[in-house]
Design a protein around this motif. Structure first.
Motif, mmCIF file in Angstrom:
data_model
loop_
_atom_site.group_PDB
_atom_site.id
_atom_site.type_symbol
_atom_site.label_atom_id
_atom_site.label_comp_id
_atom_site.label_asym_id
_atom_site.label_seq_id
_atom_site.Cartn_x
_atom_site.Cartn_y
_atom_site.Cartn_z
ATOM 1 N N PHE A 2 2.365 -4.423 -13.848
ATOM 2 C CA PHE A 2 3.608 -3.662 -13.905
ATOM 3 C C PHE A 2 4.638 -4.247 -12.945
ATOM 4 O O PHE A 2 4.336 -4.504 -11.778
ATOM 5 N N TYR A 3 5.860 -4.455 -13.469
ATOM 6 C CA TYR A 3 7.013 -4.797 -12.632
ATOM 7 C C TYR A 3 7.679 -3.478 -12.252
ATOM 8 O O TYR A 3 8.170 -2.746 -13.118
ATOM 9 N N ASN A 4 7.748 -3.180 -10.951
ATOM 10 C CA ASN A 4 8.203 -1.866 -10.500
ATOM 11 C C ASN A 4 9.285 -1.930 -9.431
ATOM 12 O O ASN A 4 9.412 -2.923 -8.713
ATOM 13 N N GLY A 5 10.003 -0.806 -9.300
ATOM 14 C CA GLY A 5 10.916 -0.559 -8.200
ATOM 15 C C GLY A 5 11.377 0.877 -8.305
ATOM 16 O O GLY A 5 11.999 1.261 -9.299
ATOM 17 N N VAL A 6 11.054 1.704 -7.306
ATOM 18 C CA VAL A 6 11.346 3.143 -7.379
ATOM 19 C C VAL A 6 12.114 3.559 -6.130
ATOM 20 O O VAL A 6 11.597 3.475 -5.003
ATOM 21 N N ARG A 7 13.317 4.022 -6.346
ATOM 22 C CA ARG A 7 14.177 4.429 -5.239
ATOM 23 C C ARG A 7 13.591 5.642 -4.512
ATOM 24 O O ARG A 7 13.081 6.579 -5.139
ATOM 25 N N ASN A 8 13.642 5.625 -3.176
ATOM 26 C CA ASN A 8 13.190 6.710 -2.305
ATOM 27 C C ASN A 8 11.682 6.974 -2.372
ATOM 28 O O ASN A 8 11.213 8.004 -1.880
ATOM 29 N N PHE A 9 10.932 6.058 -2.980
ATOM 30 C CA PHE A 9 9.474 6.192 -2.997
ATOM 31 C C PHE A 9 8.911 5.474 -1.779
ATOM 32 O O PHE A 9 9.262 4.327 -1.497
ATOM 33 N N ARG A 10 8.049 6.156 -1.029
ATOM 34 C CA ARG A 10 7.450 5.574 0.161
ATOM 35 C C ARG A 10 5.931 5.688 0.063
ATOM 36 O O ARG A 10 5.400 6.709 -0.380
ATOM 37 N N TYR A 11 5.258 4.635 0.499
ATOM 38 C CA TYR A 11 3.798 4.664 0.426
ATOM 39 C C TYR A 11 3.209 3.677 1.427
ATOM 40 O O TYR A 11 3.750 2.585 1.636
ATOM 41 N N CYS B 245 -9.517 -5.283 0.831
ATOM 42 C CA CYS B 245 -10.086 -5.866 2.057
ATOM 43 C C CYS B 245 -9.523 -5.176 3.291
ATOM 44 O O CYS B 245 -9.425 -5.760 4.376
ATOM 45 N N SER B 246 -9.118 -3.901 3.105
ATOM 46 C CA SER B 246 -8.739 -2.988 4.191
ATOM 47 C C SER B 246 -7.486 -3.401 4.952
ATOM 48 O O SER B 246 -7.300 -3.002 6.104
ATOM 49 N N ASN B 247 -6.607 -4.165 4.322
ATOM 50 C CA ASN B 247 -5.312 -4.475 4.913
ATOM 51 C C ASN B 247 -4.279 -3.456 4.449
ATOM 52 O O ASN B 247 -4.286 -3.040 3.280
ATOM 53 N N PHE B 248 -3.393 -3.069 5.331
ATOM 54 C CA PHE B 248 -2.348 -2.119 4.968
ATOM 55 C C PHE B 248 -1.281 -2.796 4.112
ATOM 56 O O PHE B 248 -0.986 -3.982 4.279
ATOM 57 N N TYR B 249 -0.730 -2.024 3.183
ATOM 58 C CA TYR B 249 0.413 -2.499 2.414
ATOM 59 C C TYR B 249 1.367 -1.337 2.178
ATOM 60 O O TYR B 249 0.969 -0.169 2.183
ATOM 61 N N SER B 250 2.634 -1.667 1.978
ATOM 62 C CA SER B 250 3.655 -0.647 1.734
ATOM 63 C C SER B 250 4.009 -0.605 0.251
ATOM 64 O O SER B 250 3.528 -1.412 -0.556
ATOM 65 N N GLU B 251 4.894 0.324 -0.100
ATOM 66 C CA GLU B 251 5.308 0.489 -1.494
ATOM 67 C C GLU B 251 5.919 -0.770 -2.090
ATOM 68 O O GLU B 251 5.843 -1.009 -3.299
ATOM 69 N N LYS B 252 6.521 -1.625 -1.248
ATOM 70 C CA LYS B 252 7.209 -2.803 -1.781
ATOM 71 C C LYS B 252 6.255 -3.802 -2.421
ATOM 72 O O LYS B 252 6.654 -4.573 -3.285
ATOM 73 N N GLU B 253 4.994 -3.769 -2.005
ATOM 74 C CA GLU B 253 4.021 -4.641 -2.652
ATOM 75 C C GLU B 253 3.659 -4.159 -4.051
ATOM 76 O O GLU B 253 3.021 -4.882 -4.824
ATOM 77 N N LEU B 254 4.099 -2.946 -4.393
ATOM 78 C CA LEU B 254 3.897 -2.440 -5.750
ATOM 79 C C LEU B 254 4.987 -2.921 -6.699
ATOM 80 O O LEU B 254 5.035 -2.514 -7.855
ATOM 81 N N GLY B 255 5.866 -3.812 -6.218
ATOM 82 C CA GLY B 255 6.791 -4.481 -7.126
ATOM 83 C C GLY B 255 6.035 -5.229 -8.206
ATOM 84 O O GLY B 255 6.494 -5.356 -9.348
#
Length: 264
Positions: free
Chosen positions: A132-141, A147-157
């Motif tokens: 999925f190609y994504n981008g959601v305004r005001n979405f935070r995650y 492998c237990s590394n943190f990621y933010s919503e921007k990696e869900l692009g």
């Protein structure tokens, strides 16, 4: 070898591309505009090409055909250890205005896209998912990858979801939202290059020679002009709106991602 590849350049590249796509889709949607899926395929190609000069990446593309849209079927070969590659096959979909997806229930000659992917999985011994190609305004995650590394919503692009989940949700509803898949069922695409993964006896191991032998009908993408030419031809074919007659899957794009230390 450690399961954690987060410090590698190939990991950083996919994270950067994901963030770029996330921000750009938000920008388009804020302006009330949808971009075409083929545009984000071009974006993915361009960003990787422009940032991979010093990395062991290569990109191959099939000439756009009359009977299928170009750019939504993507194969990615990941080198886990020297000259041992696993194949990830994807069907790509773009998030539209209203944070909705369309075409998930697309059916050609009585065959859903996820059925083609399952047949391909059996034939190629590969992982199969929707991309999925994504981008959601005001979405935070904030989450952790496998492998237990943190990621933010921007990696869900660039995110992926297994085909069984996509089938189940698609057939249970008439419309499909970002929240139907994210973040309960989704993973950041960066995960497949930032984590080694675990041994799976059902997944075939390919050598580089195995891969190259399947690319006889593909063109290697090396320059921005190659992308422009392919996109132009694909756009012309899409405009013709010719019905698909071929039920078997053939990837439009093939990415080969090698270990930075690989000599292959």
């Amino acid at each position: 070898m450690s399961n954690n590849l987060s410090r590698t350049n190939r990991c950083k590249l996919i994270k950067d591309v994901s963030e770029c796509i996330w921000n750009e889709i938000i920008s388009f949607h804020t302006a009330g505009v949808n971009a075409a899926e083929i545009y984000y395929t071009k974006k993915l190609l361009s960003e990787i090409l422009n940032h991979s000069n010093n990395l062991n990446y290569s990109i191959w593309a099939v000439e756009p055909g009359n009977e299928k849209k170009w750019g939504s079927d993507i194969d990615i070969y990941i080198e886990r250890r020297t000259n041992d590659f696993e194949l990830y096959a994807f069907q790509a979909k773009l998030l539209k205005l209203g944070n909705m997806y369309d075409g998930l229930n697309r059916n050609s000659l009585g065959t859903y896209q996820w059925q083609k992917l399952r047949d391909y999985q059996i034939h190629k011994g590969c992982h199969v998912n929707y991309l999925f190609y994504n981008g959601v305004r005001n979405f935070r995650y904030n989450g952790t990858n496998r492998c237990s590394n943190f990621y933010s919503e921007k990696e869900l692009g660039l995110s992926y979801v297994d085909i069984d989940t996509v089938e189940r949700i698609t057939l249970s509803k008439n419309t499909w939202e970002f929240s139907d898949f994210h973040t309960v069922y989704s993973h950041p695409l960066s995960e497949i290059v930032c984590c080694m993964g675990e041994y799976n006896p059902k997944v075939k191991i390919y050598t580089y020679q195995d891969i190259v032998e399947t690319l006889n009908n593909y063109q290697k993408v090396e320059f921005e002009t190659d992308i422009e030419s392919l996109i132009s031809k694909a756009s012309e074919k899409n405009d013709e709106k010719i019905e698909e007659k071929e039920s078997k899957r053939k990837a439009d794009l093939v990415f080969i991602i090698r270990n930075t230390s690989s000599s292959y």
